[in-house]
Structure formats: structure tokens, C-alpha cells
Enzyme design. Structure first.
Site, PDB file in Angstrom:
ATOM      1  N   LYS A 181      36.528  27.148  29.615  1.00 42.86           N
ATOM      2  CA  LYS A 181      36.381  26.124  30.793  1.00 42.86           C
ATOM      3  C   LYS A 181      36.544  24.972  31.476  1.00 42.86           C
ATOM      4  O   LYS A 181      36.004  24.088  30.331  1.00 42.86           O
ATOM      5  CB  LYS A 181      36.541  27.413  31.947  1.00 42.86           C
ATOM      6  CG  LYS A 181      36.132  28.970  32.145  1.00 42.86           C
ATOM      7  CD  LYS A 181      36.393  29.801  33.051  1.00 42.86           C
ATOM      8  CE  LYS A 181      37.108  30.981  32.740  1.00 42.86           C
ATOM      9  NZ  LYS A 181      36.852  31.906  33.704  1.00 42.86           N
TER      10      LYS A 181
ATOM     11  N   SER B 227      34.071  38.771  33.968  1.00 45.08           N
ATOM     12  CA  SER B 227      32.130  39.215  33.790  1.00 45.08           C
ATOM     13  C   SER B 227      31.894  40.101  32.914  1.00 45.08           C
ATOM     14  O   SER B 227      30.787  40.956  32.300  1.00 45.08           O
ATOM     15  CB  SER B 227      32.092  40.283  35.232  1.00 45.08           C
ATOM     16  OG  SER B 227      32.245  38.957  36.367  1.00 45.08           O
TER      17      SER B 227
ATOM     18  N   HIS C 150      46.135  32.304  31.553  1.00 47.51           N
ATOM     19  CA  HIS C 150      45.031  32.145  32.045  1.00 47.51           C
ATOM     20  C   HIS C 150      45.164  32.355  33.649  1.00 47.51           C
ATOM     21  O   HIS C 150      45.961  32.497  33.820  1.00 47.51           O
ATOM     22  CB  HIS C 150      44.009  31.168  31.628  1.00 47.51           C
ATOM     23  CG  HIS C 150      42.494  31.762  31.796  1.00 47.51           C
ATOM     24  ND1 HIS C 150      42.200  31.480  32.795  1.00 47.51           N
ATOM     25  CD2 HIS C 150      41.815  32.526  30.920  1.00 47.51           C
ATOM     26  CE1 HIS C 150      40.973  32.435  33.317  1.00 47.51           C
ATOM     27  NE2 HIS C 150      40.778  32.587  32.227  1.00 47.51           N
TER      28      HIS C 150
ATOM     29  N   GLY D 195      34.776  35.952  36.801  1.00 45.75           N
ATOM     30  CA  GLY D 195      33.937  35.073  37.421  1.00 45.75           C
ATOM     31  C   GLY D 195      33.205  35.829  38.604  1.00 45.75           C
ATOM     32  O   GLY D 195      32.290  34.695  39.403  1.00 45.75           O
TER      33      GLY D 195
ATOM     34  N   GLU E 162      43.169  31.245  35.665  1.00 47.40           N
ATOM     35  CA  GLU E 162      43.639  30.071  36.750  1.00 47.40           C
ATOM     36  C   GLU E 162      44.204  29.200  36.634  1.00 47.40           C
ATOM     37  O   GLU E 162      44.677  28.455  37.441  1.00 47.40           O
ATOM     38  CB  GLU E 162      41.531  29.396  35.722  1.00 47.40           C
ATOM     39  CG  GLU E 162      40.536  29.907  36.754  1.00 47.40           C
ATOM     40  CD  GLU E 162      39.393  30.530  35.512  1.00 47.40           C
ATOM     41  OE1 GLU E 162      39.688  29.736  34.405  1.00 47.40           O
ATOM     42  OE2 GLU E 162      39.231  31.433  35.680  1.00 47.40           O
TER      43      GLU E 162
ATOM     44  N   ASN F 173      35.781  31.221  26.248  1.00 45.58           N
ATOM     45  CA  ASN F 173      36.385  30.141  26.975  1.00 45.58           C
ATOM     46  C   ASN F 173      35.269  29.310  28.396  1.00 45.58           C
ATOM     47  O   ASN F 173      35.105  29.638  29.097  1.00 45.58           O
ATOM     48  CB  ASN F 173      37.464  31.356  28.161  1.00 45.58           C
ATOM     49  CG  ASN F 173      38.143  30.098  29.134  1.00 45.58           C
ATOM     50  OD1 ASN F 173      38.382  28.964  28.850  1.00 45.58           O
ATOM     51  ND2 ASN F 173      39.114  30.868  29.771  1.00 45.58           N
TER      52      ASN F 173
ATOM     53  N   GLU G 236      42.997  40.462  31.417  1.00 37.93           N
ATOM     54  CA  GLU G 236      41.450  40.662  32.482  1.00 37.93           C
ATOM     55  C   GLU G 236      42.042  39.849  33.744  1.00 37.93           C
ATOM     56  O   GLU G 236      42.773  39.148  34.216  1.00 37.93           O
ATOM     57  CB  GLU G 236      41.768  38.642  32.159  1.00 37.93           C
ATOM     58  CG  GLU G 236      40.885  38.313  30.466  1.00 37.93           C
ATOM     59  CD  GLU G 236      40.377  36.980  31.021  1.00 37.93           C
ATOM     60  OE1 GLU G 236      39.103  36.291  30.020  1.00 37.93           O
ATOM     61  OE2 GLU G 236      40.832  35.918  31.393  1.00 37.93           O
TER      62      GLU G 236
HETATM   63  P1  13P Z   1      33.912  35.434  33.272  1.00 38.58           P
HETATM   64  O1  13P Z   1      33.426  36.119  31.834  1.00 38.58           O
HETATM   65  O2  13P Z   1      32.910  34.406  33.660  1.00 38.58           O
HETATM   66  O3  13P Z   1      34.356  36.291  34.316  1.00 38.58           O
HETATM   67  O4  13P Z   1      35.045  34.851  33.363  1.00 38.58           O
HETATM   68  C1  13P Z   1      36.630  35.370  32.039  1.00 38.58           C
HETATM   69  C2  13P Z   1      37.185  34.399  31.499  1.00 38.58           C
HETATM   70  O5  13P Z   1      38.079  34.130  32.609  1.00 38.58           O
HETATM   71  C3  13P Z   1      37.345  34.357  30.091  1.00 38.58           C
HETATM   72  O6  13P Z   1      38.529  33.436  30.453  1.00 38.58           O
END
Ligand code: 13P
Length: 268
Positions: free
Chosen positions: A11, A227, A108, A187, A110, A9, A181
Site C-alpha cells: 500500500k 488480515s 483493490h 486492515g 481501496e 501489498n 478480499e
Molecule cells: P491487511 O492484510 O492489512 O488486512 O490488508 C489486506 C490487503 O488489502 C491486501 O491487499
């Protein structure tokens, strides 16, 4: 051999130029003979998909066609549930499938926590994907406070039931992917422990079983995200109910993205 889902992803990252550079360098790295990834892919044991921003979807699909790359798939990071209409700034699953993409992230963290998407909206998005031939990659997971209070499984159950209950097994069969997740792991550099990821993925499968039956539950891929990087990818991927990983930061570079698979493949 266990099939592995390696999803990236991106983002809100990468211009068209960056996208092209990534795909071409991914092609070189993936097709390196010593790695043997082409054979594994041809046998159907690998699904590698990247989720660029909307602006990159069509360009990325065209590049895959031009370069005859059939070992990398492209998906969208979000969709709106309506097919068309006065919804300024939104993109429908019909438009996503028009670009040749057949997968979309839905729910997701976010989207849930920065953009305030609620469970009813997420459920509508799942249904809209399914009726427009797009596979929803349903993301779900608890926030830190919920984990600390021991509420993880309760939250996971609530999020899965609200997104999936009421759907018929024939509608979702081999058309839904789950991605657990935990929000506190996204992140932050702090991944869930492999046993914790396993526990929640196993529990998620049990919920699928109660809704759709055992056969469907065992066929549905369940990914872990939060992560994930080359140093922890193997331990996560060897867990029984972790079928794959949804990678954020580490998916932006070919070396770290593919490095996750490298570490798993070199496990013996
Ligand atoms: P990170 O791997 O940067 O923690 O992000 C995970 C994520 O949100 C994948 O959709």
C-alpha cells in the site's frame, strides 16, 4: 505438493531506503538453508511477490538484479488502462512492464471504495494489463453489509463476470490471478474464517469454469486477502481452493511476511 502464492501489498508504505532494507533482509531469511525455501522455489512451488508503491518499482527491480535475487518478484499496486496520453498522475501498464514488472493489482478494495473505481474501469484495466504483458491480480470482495445480508456470492459473481466476461480463454490462460478480499477483513484484524474463504474461493473457481472451462479454472491461482498473519496463515493456506494469500499489514516486516509461510510449512 501444493504451489503457494505469497503476495505482499505494501500500500502507501516504505521509502526507497525501507524497500532496500526489506529486500536485503528478505534475502537473508529466505535463503537460510534450514528453511529449504530455495529448493521449493527452484521446483516451482513458490511465487513470492511484493507490491511496493510506484516510486519503488524500478529501484526494487534493480536491486533484485544486482543481488541476483530470482526468488522474489515485484508488482505494481495499480495501473491506468490507457497506454499513454494526457492522464496526469496515472501510470500505464506499458510503463510498469518497462520497469521489468509483470504483475499489477487491479480493483483493490481501496481503489474501489476510496478512489471510486467502478466495474467498467476495472474491466478496462484487466484488458489493458493483458494486452501489455502484465498479469492482472484481480481483487474483489463484498462489504460487511453485503455479507450480513447473505449477498456475498452474488457480489462476487457480479464483480468477476464484469471484469472477465468477454475475454477469450487464450487471452487469459495462465495470465490472470484472482484475489478474494472481503472488504470488512482488510486492515481490521478480523480475517474471514478459513471455511468462508474456502467457500468463496471455490465459488470463484466455479465462475471461472462457467466463463473459461474447467481446465483454465483449475489452473488459475485464487488468493485470499484480509488480515492474514502468521497466526492464521496456515489454516487459510490449507484450504483446497485457497492457492495463496495477499497480505497487507503483515507484509511490511520480513518476519511476519515470511512467518506466514513458516507456519504453513511447519503444519505437519
Ligand atoms: P491487511 O492484510 O492489512 O488486512 O490488508 C489486506 C490487503 O488489502 C491486501 O491487499
Amino acid at each position: 505438493m501444493k504451489k503457494i502464492w505469497l503476495y505482499g501489498n505494501w500500500k502507501m508504505n516504505k521509502t526507497l531506503g525501507d524497500t532496500e532494507e526489506f529486500i536485503l533482509s528478505f534475502k537473508d531469511a529466505f535463503t537460510t538453508k534450514q528453511k529449504g525455501y530455495m529448493d521449493i522455489h527452484k521446483k516451482g512451488f513458490l511465487d513470492v511477490t511484493i507490491f511496493p508503491p510506484f516510486t519503488g518499482l524500478f529501484h526494487a527491480r534493480e536491486l533484485l538484479r544486482r543481488e541476483q535475487i530470482n526468488f522474489l518478484d515485484i508488482g505494481a499496486q495499480n495501473i491506468y488502462f490507457e497506454t499513454s496520453g494526457a492522464f496526469t498522475g496515472e501510470i500505464s501498464p506499458l510503463m510498469i512492464s518497462d520497469t521489468g514488472c509483470r504483475k499489477a493489482l487491479v480493483g483493490h478494495s481501496e481503489r474501489r471504495h476510496i478512489f471510486g473505481e467502478g466495474e467498467a474501469l476495472i474491466a478496462s484495466k484487466v484488458r489493458s494489463c493483458l494486452s501489455n504483458g502484465v498479469i492482472p491480480v484481480l481483487c474483489y470482495g463484498e462489504i460487511l453489509e453485503e455479507r450480513d445480508k447473505g449477498l456475498t456470492l452474488e457480489i462476487v459473481q457480479r464483480q468477476l463476470l464484469s471484469a472477465l466476461q468477454g475475454l477469450d480463454v487464450s487471452e487469459i490462460s495462465e495470465k490472470v490471478i484472482l484475489a478474494y478480499e472481503p472488504v470488512w477483513a482488510i486492515g481490521t484484524g478480523r480475517s474471514a474464517k478459513p471455511q468462508d474463504a474456502q467457500e468463496v474461493c471455490e465459488y470463484s473457481r466455479a465462475i471461472l469454469e462457467t466463463i473459461f472451462g474447467g481446465e483454465e479454472a483449475s489452473k488459475t491461482p485464487i488468493l485470499y486477502g484480509g488480515s492474514v498473519k502468521p497466526s492464521n496463515g496456515k489454516e487459510l493456506l490449507i484450504q483446497k481452493d485457497v492457492d495463496g494469500v495477499l497480505v497487507g499489514g503483515a507484509s511490511l516486516e520480513v518476519s511476519s511476511f515470511l512467518g506466514i509461510l513458516d507456519s504453513y510449512m511447519a503444519r505437519e
